[in-house]
Design an enzyme around this catalytic site. Structure first.
Site, PDB file in Angstrom:
ATOM      1  CE1 TYR A   1      74.570  27.982  -3.559  1.00 28.68           C
ATOM      2  CE2 TYR A   1      75.126  30.311  -3.488  1.00 28.68           C
ATOM      3  CZ  TYR A   1      74.413  29.238  -3.004  1.00 28.68           C
ATOM      4  OH  TYR A   1      73.559  29.413  -1.965  1.00 28.68           O
TER       5      TYR A   1
ATOM      6  CG  HIS B   1      66.724  25.874  -4.159  1.00 30.44           C
ATOM      7  ND1 HIS B   1      67.478  26.910  -3.673  1.00 30.44           N
ATOM      8  CD2 HIS B   1      65.475  26.063  -3.647  1.00 30.44           C
ATOM      9  CE1 HIS B   1      66.725  27.693  -2.907  1.00 30.44           C
ATOM     10  NE2 HIS B   1      65.509  27.190  -2.879  1.00 30.44           N
TER      11      HIS B   1
ATOM     12  CE  LYS C   1      73.412  23.451  -6.590  1.00 27.43           C
ATOM     13  NZ  LYS C   1      72.320  24.359  -6.363  1.00 27.43           N
TER      14      LYS C   1
ATOM     15  CG  ASP D   1      63.411  28.038  -0.329  1.00 24.24           C
ATOM     16  OD1 ASP D   1      63.275  27.634  -1.503  1.00 24.24           O
ATOM     17  OD2 ASP D   1      64.492  28.472   0.114  1.00 24.24           O
TER      18      ASP D   1
END
Length: 183
Positions: free
Chosen positions: A132, A63, A72, A168
């Protein structure tokens, strides 16, 4: 806690804390603004924390975000994951490089992933919680997904995939994503 550069991905860092263990378990600092600042990152830039729980074999990714992208900090807070970063910044000296890490609740290591890099992971344990810390609010219209099994990337995922999202599973190959971004 120490920070080290990730040679395969320009601007990426690995933050390694020192867990203090005894008969009760362990204590560990997982974020230190001074250490983050010492490598030129703004600790106040991170505005959202999220967590995902996955079971063994689950694969999430690859992603990234279009537009300004998304930086991140990623950490496996419980269990163990095989973590993957792909540099997709055309001006980067490490463009198209792939870096992999084993992140675990045992080590509490954190990877800083610069904006413009794709990210994915596979759960290696029966339960794996992945945390995250993200620098922008999520906008689903900016979500981009790349096929986890793209032969150009040749990522050697350690386990057979037991489950993944429909998004995905249906993700296009890297060449199609890059072609779409250029147009």
């Amino acid at each position: 806690m120490r920070a080290t550069e990730v040679p395969a991905i320009a601007g990426a860092y690995l933050f390694e804390p020192t867990p203090f263990a005894d008969e009760r378990g362990f204590f560990c600092r997982t974020f230190d603004a001074d250490v983050v600042r010492s490598v030129g990152l703004d600790p106040d830039a991170f505005i959202q924390d999220s967590v995902s729980r996955s079971v063994r074999g689950v694969l999430r990714g690859l992603h990234l975000r279009s537009g300004a992208g998304e930086a991140k900090l990623v950490r496996c807070s419980y269990g163990k994951i095989f973590d993957v970063v792909v540099d997709l910044r055309p001006a980067s000296p490490t463009y198209r490089n792939v870096a992999t890490f084993e992140l675990s609740g045992e080590t509490q290591r954190t990877v800083y992933i610069p904006a413009g890099c794709a990210h994915g992971f596979q759960a290696l344990t029966e339960t794996a919680d992945t945390s995250y810390r993200i620098d922008r609010p999520h906008d689903p219209a900016e979500d981009v997904t790349i096929a986890f099994d793209d032969p150009e990337l040749a990522i050697a995922w350690p386990l057979p995939v037991t489950s993944m999202s429909q998004r995905d599973r249906e993700a296009p190959c890297l060449a199609k994503v890059l072609q779409h971004q250029e147009s």
